[in-house]
Design an enzyme around this catalytic site. Structure first.
Site, PDB file in Angstrom:
ATOM      1  N   GLY A  20       5.007  54.766  67.453  1.00  0.00           N
ATOM      2  CA  GLY A  20       3.819  55.514  67.823  1.00  0.00           C
ATOM      3  C   GLY A  20       4.069  56.661  68.773  1.00  0.00           C
ATOM      4  O   GLY A  20       5.078  57.372  68.691  1.00  0.00           O
ATOM      5  N   VAL A  65       6.830  44.724  80.033  1.00  0.00           N
ATOM      6  CA  VAL A  65       6.429  45.511  81.205  1.00  0.00           C
ATOM      7  C   VAL A  65       5.661  44.686  82.226  1.00  0.00           C
ATOM      8  O   VAL A  65       5.504  45.123  83.380  1.00  0.00           O
ATOM      9  CB  VAL A  65       5.596  46.750  80.807  1.00  0.00           C
ATOM     10  CG1 VAL A  65       6.439  47.738  80.015  1.00  0.00           C
ATOM     11  CG2 VAL A  65       4.329  46.359  80.050  1.00  0.00           C
ATOM     12  N   TYR A 155      -9.907  46.708  76.533  1.00  0.00           N
ATOM     13  CA  TYR A 155      -9.210  47.993  76.476  1.00  0.00           C
ATOM     14  C   TYR A 155      -9.855  48.995  77.433  1.00  0.00           C
ATOM     15  O   TYR A 155      -9.165  49.688  78.184  1.00  0.00           O
ATOM     16  CB  TYR A 155      -9.231  48.523  75.048  1.00  0.00           C
ATOM     17  CG  TYR A 155      -8.318  49.697  74.828  1.00  0.00           C
ATOM     18  CD1 TYR A 155      -6.934  49.532  74.800  1.00  0.00           C
ATOM     19  CD2 TYR A 155      -8.829  50.973  74.631  1.00  0.00           C
ATOM     20  CE1 TYR A 155      -6.091  50.603  74.590  1.00  0.00           C
ATOM     21  CE2 TYR A 155      -8.001  52.054  74.418  1.00  0.00           C
ATOM     22  CZ  TYR A 155      -6.620  51.862  74.401  1.00  0.00           C
ATOM     23  OH  TYR A 155      -5.784  52.939  74.199  1.00  0.00           O
ATOM     24  N   THR A 190      -1.865  56.119  64.898  1.00  0.00           N
ATOM     25  CA  THR A 190      -0.733  55.268  65.238  1.00  0.00           C
ATOM     26  C   THR A 190      -0.926  53.903  64.584  1.00  0.00           C
ATOM     27  O   THR A 190      -1.987  53.595  64.027  1.00  0.00           O
ATOM     28  CB  THR A 190      -0.612  55.074  66.760  1.00  0.00           C
ATOM     29  OG1 THR A 190      -1.796  54.404  67.232  1.00  0.00           O
ATOM     30  CG2 THR A 190      -0.468  56.412  67.475  1.00  0.00           C
TER      31      THR A 190
END
Length: 294
Positions: A20, A65, A155, A190
């Site tokens: 992406g 992460v 989100y 993406t």
């Protein structure tokens, strides 16, 4: 050459670089002269990207992460390989859809953990290097930071959070020469966005958004705009120009979205499957597997 390519000889770190926009930015940064550290979950995809770049110009690290100890080790290894970074792009992110009350709590939390906590962990371990180079930190946010979207509560919460986080870090580091930017982008073609199209709930959300927010945008112009913003050390990068207007109108947007949702969600009830989607796209599936969510 160095006057026209300010990234020549610099080191850039990109999270979510396996596919992406992360992959696209890594490629563009190499073309603009930087050496690039590719971070992400998917070993095979990261290796593919690294192998396709000029020898010696990129290396990859498989890392979560949200794992601060692993990220600290990775930051040390990146510095040993390439030197302290001049550019840090916190791009790693996942998304899910569905009504908040119906969503799996673990999936909802994972979206926030990767997008918000993961960005903070990324900043914490790499900012010491940016202080040495007086570098630039780009936090990838979203239209979701500007306007609320029903069916995407995790989100939106995470992207609003990273926007506020980046503003705070900018204020704390301005006197030390580190610049901080926030990237805003709308639906971009993406893997994550294509994954959303497989679900009734998110197709319905897209179909009822006003123009131009209902469009899907080609990734290369987005990548090009983001990398130009990195070169200019921009405090805000708008991948689609109309997002500037959305930013200016953001105080009004929650009321507008609520008004439209009161009508549209009522119409959708019983006609569309509004159930939770899980993490979206191949990247989301890889993250869910690594996190033990499937």
């Amino acid at each position: 050459m160095e006057r026209t390519l300010p990234l020549v000889g610099r080191t850039a770190v990109v999270t979510g670089a396996a596919r992406g926009l992360g992959e696209g930015m890594a490629r563009a940064l190499v073309r603009r002269g930087a050496d690039v550290a590719l971070l992400g979950h998917e070993e095979s995809e990261l290796a593919r990207v690294a192998a396709s770049l000029p020898p010696g110009r990129a290396a990859h690290w498989q890392v979560d992460v949200t794992d601060e100890a692993a990220m600290a080790r990775t930051a040390s290894e990146v510095e040993q390989r390439f030197g302290p970074p001049s550019v840090l792009v916190a791009n790693a992110g996942v998304s899910s859809g569905g009504l908040f009350l119906d969503d799996d709590p673990a999936t909802w939390r994972r979206v926030v953990d990767v997008n918000l906590i993961g960005s903070a962990v990324t900043a914490r371990v790499f900012l010491p290097g940016l202080l040495l180079t007086r570098g630039y930190y780009l936090q990838v946010a979203s239209l979701a930071a500007i306007a609320p979207a029903p069916l995407m509560s995790a989100y939106c919460a995470s992207k609003s959070g990273v926007e506020a986080f980046a503003h705070c870090v900018r204020a704390e580091l301005a006197h030390r020469g580190v610049a901080v930017g926030v990237a805003y982008l709308s639906w971009t073609d993406t893997d994550m966005i294509r994954g959303a199209q497989h679900h009734d709930s998110l197709r319905a959300l897209r179909a009822r958004m006003p123009w131009p927010a209902d469009r899907t945008y080609a990734p290369q112009p987005v990548v090009d705009r983001l990398v130009r913003g990195i070169e200019r050390r921009s405090p805000a990068i708008y991948a689609q120009p109309w997002l500037r207007a959305a930013q200016a109108a953001r105080a009004c947007l929650p009321a507008v979205v609520t008004h439209r949702s009161r009508r549209e969600l009522g119409r959708l009830a019983g006609r569309a499957d509004l159930s939770a989607t899980g993490l979206l796209g191949a990247g989301g599936e890889a993250d869910a597997e690594a996190a033990g969510l499937r």
